[in-house]
Design a protein around this motif. Structure first.
Motif, mmCIF file in Angstrom:
data_model
loop_
_atom_site.group_PDB
_atom_site.id
_atom_site.type_symbol
_atom_site.label_atom_id
_atom_site.label_comp_id
_atom_site.label_asym_id
_atom_site.label_seq_id
_atom_site.Cartn_x
_atom_site.Cartn_y
_atom_site.Cartn_z
ATOM 1 N N LYS A 11 0.825 -1.211 0.000
ATOM 2 C CA LYS A 11 0.000 0.000 0.000
ATOM 3 C C LYS A 11 0.857 1.259 0.000
ATOM 4 N N GLU A 12 1.972 1.237 0.729
ATOM 5 C CA GLU A 12 2.840 2.416 0.756
ATOM 6 C C GLU A 12 3.520 2.624 -0.602
ATOM 7 N N LEU A 13 3.893 1.549 -1.268
ATOM 8 C CA LEU A 13 4.447 1.668 -2.618
ATOM 9 C C LEU A 13 3.403 2.229 -3.582
ATOM 10 N N ALA A 14 2.157 1.791 -3.430
ATOM 11 C CA ALA A 14 1.081 2.288 -4.289
ATOM 12 C C ALA A 14 0.882 3.785 -4.079
ATOM 13 N N ALA A 15 0.907 4.235 -2.835
ATOM 14 C CA ALA A 15 0.744 5.666 -2.537
ATOM 15 C C ALA A 15 1.893 6.473 -3.126
ATOM 16 N N ALA A 16 3.106 5.954 -3.000
ATOM 17 C CA ALA A 16 4.265 6.651 -3.567
ATOM 18 C C ALA A 16 4.147 6.728 -5.087
ATOM 19 N N ARG A 17 3.682 5.668 -5.702
ATOM 20 C CA ARG A 17 3.480 5.678 -7.158
ATOM 21 C C ARG A 17 2.505 6.777 -7.551
ATOM 22 N N ILE A 18 1.407 6.894 -6.815
ATOM 23 C CA ILE A 18 0.419 7.945 -7.107
ATOM 24 C C ILE A 18 1.071 9.317 -7.021
ATOM 25 N N HIS A 19 1.831 9.553 -5.958
ATOM 26 C CA HIS A 19 2.465 10.868 -5.806
ATOM 27 C C HIS A 19 3.461 11.150 -6.932
ATOM 28 N N TYR A 20 4.369 10.233 -7.187
ATOM 29 C CA TYR A 20 5.460 10.500 -8.121
ATOM 30 C C TYR A 20 5.021 10.504 -9.584
ATOM 31 N N LEU A 21 3.839 9.989 -9.879
ATOM 32 C CA LEU A 21 3.309 10.075 -11.238
ATOM 33 C C LEU A 21 2.285 11.210 -11.381
ATOM 34 N N SER A 22 2.080 11.953 -10.318
ATOM 35 C CA SER A 22 1.095 13.035 -10.338
ATOM 36 C C SER A 22 1.753 14.368 -10.667
ATOM 37 N N PRO A 23 0.941 15.382 -10.982
ATOM 38 C CA PRO A 23 1.497 16.725 -11.184
ATOM 39 C C PRO A 23 2.153 17.294 -9.918
ATOM 40 N N ARG A 24 1.934 16.677 -8.769
ATOM 41 C CA ARG A 24 2.512 17.128 -7.498
ATOM 42 C C ARG A 24 3.879 16.506 -7.220
ATOM 43 N N TRP A 25 4.444 15.788 -8.162
ATOM 44 C CA TRP A 25 5.644 15.001 -7.904
ATOM 45 C C TRP A 25 6.825 15.818 -7.394
ATOM 46 N N LYS A 26 6.871 17.106 -7.696
ATOM 47 C CA LYS A 26 7.976 17.934 -7.188
ATOM 48 C C LYS A 26 7.711 18.422 -5.764
ATOM 49 N N GLY A 27 6.471 18.297 -5.304
ATOM 50 C CA GLY A 27 6.107 18.734 -3.960
ATOM 51 C C GLY A 27 6.455 17.682 -2.925
ATOM 52 N N PRO A 28 6.233 18.010 -1.665
ATOM 53 C CA PRO A 28 6.550 17.051 -0.597
ATOM 54 C C PRO A 28 5.672 15.804 -0.651
ATOM 55 N N TYR A 29 6.241 14.704 -0.243
ATOM 56 C CA TYR A 29 5.506 13.451 -0.066
ATOM 57 C C TYR A 29 5.777 12.982 1.350
ATOM 58 N N ARG A 58 -2.934 16.787 -1.329
ATOM 59 C CA ARG A 58 -3.667 15.626 -1.829
ATOM 60 C C ARG A 58 -3.544 14.523 -0.789
ATOM 61 N N LEU A 59 -4.671 13.951 -0.413
ATOM 62 C CA LEU A 59 -4.681 12.909 0.605
ATOM 63 C C LEU A 59 -4.823 11.537 -0.052
ATOM 64 N N VAL A 60 -3.876 10.674 0.264
ATOM 65 C CA VAL A 60 -3.952 9.267 -0.125
ATOM 66 C C VAL A 60 -3.979 8.494 1.182
ATOM 67 N N SER A 61 -4.947 7.608 1.335
ATOM 68 C CA SER A 61 -5.046 6.859 2.587
ATOM 69 C C SER A 61 -5.131 5.373 2.279
ATOM 70 N N ALA A 62 -4.858 4.571 3.302
ATOM 71 C CA ALA A 62 -4.857 3.123 3.119
ATOM 72 C C ALA A 62 -5.427 2.435 4.347
ATOM 73 N N THR A 63 -5.989 1.271 4.094
ATOM 74 C CA THR A 63 -6.545 0.468 5.177
ATOM 75 C C THR A 63 -6.544 -1.000 4.773
ATOM 76 N N ASN A 64 -6.602 -1.850 5.777
ATOM 77 C CA ASN A 64 -6.769 -3.276 5.527
ATOM 78 C C ASN A 64 -8.079 -3.776 6.135
ATOM 79 N N VAL A 65 -8.944 -2.836 6.543
ATOM 80 C CA VAL A 65 -10.242 -3.210 7.115
ATOM 81 C C VAL A 65 -11.365 -2.640 6.252
ATOM 82 N N ASP A 66 -12.566 -3.146 6.451
ATOM 83 C CA ASP A 66 -13.740 -2.696 5.714
ATOM 84 C C ASP A 66 -14.270 -1.407 6.356
ATOM 85 N N LEU A 67 -13.921 -0.256 5.774
ATOM 86 C CA LEU A 67 -14.342 1.026 6.346
ATOM 87 C C LEU A 67 -15.848 1.229 6.248
#
Length: 195
Positions: free
Chosen positions: A42-60, A143-152
């Motif tokens: 999940k953390e790799l997926a979130a990083a992928r979203i950030h680094y492929l987004s227009p925000r990639w130069k901003g903080p992650y 931009r908020l990216v969140s993750a869970t392993n439970v049924d929210l």
């Protein structure tokens, strides 16, 4: 960056499909909820979203919501003013403030207290919050990216998670497939080599 994700995650048909969904989600400046079992990346997926987004130069920035007590979690997210609580000798910026212009990844979001959920909802809806001990509104573009392993959804039905927050976080929901034992070993080995 693409080669890094290919090396770590592998190239199975299902994982290629997930990577494509993540790439598409990266281009849309809206919250993303990543759902998957522990250890599915999940953390790799979130990083992928950030680094492929227009925000990639901003903080992650990342924060594991399960790792902190509710009070400490709120001060980490929203920051605090000097004197806001015992030991707060100076003003401190929180993760939302530090991630301005970039992406904040909140892992294990199901562990948020009801108070933190309400404050995050305000940030998602209006882009504003108050540091602990302050009455001044802070404006941020995060931009908020969140993750869970439970049924929210189930937690929301039980009154344990704010339905409005779940609705806002679920603009895009990406489910990560469980990894085979072999894929898990490769993932652990590759991650260990990076760190």
């Amino acid at each position: 960056m693409e080669s890094l994700f290919s090396e770590i995650w592998g190239e199975s048909e299902l994982l290629v499909e997930v990577k494509e969904r993540l790439s598409k989600a990266a281009k849309v400046n809206r919250p993303v909820l990543i759902v998957g079992e522990r250890g599915t990346g999940k953390e790799l997926a979130a990083a992928r979203i950030h680094y492929l987004s227009p925000r990639w130069k901003g903080p992650y920035l990342t924060l594991n919501c399960a790792a902190l007590s509710p009070n400490l979690l709120e001060s980490e997210l929203f920051g605090y003013e000097a004197g806001a609580f015992t030991g707060a000798a100076r003003t401190n910026a929180g993760r939302f403030e530090a991630a301005d212009g970039g992406t904040l990844f909140l892992d294990e979001i199901s562990h948020l207290s009801p108070e933190a959920q309400a404050k995050i909802l305000r940030v998602v809806e209006y882009g504003s919050f108050q540091r602990l001990g302050s009455t001044r509104e802070m404006k941020v573009d995060v931009r908020l990216v969140s993750a869970t392993n439970v049924d929210l959804k189930s937690r929301a039905d039980q009154g344990l998670f704010l339905p409005d927050l779940l609705d806002r976080l679920s603009f895009e929901v990406i489910k990560l497939p469980p990894l085979t034992y072999e894929e898990m070993l490769v993932l652990i080995e590759k991650l260990a080599a990076i760190h």
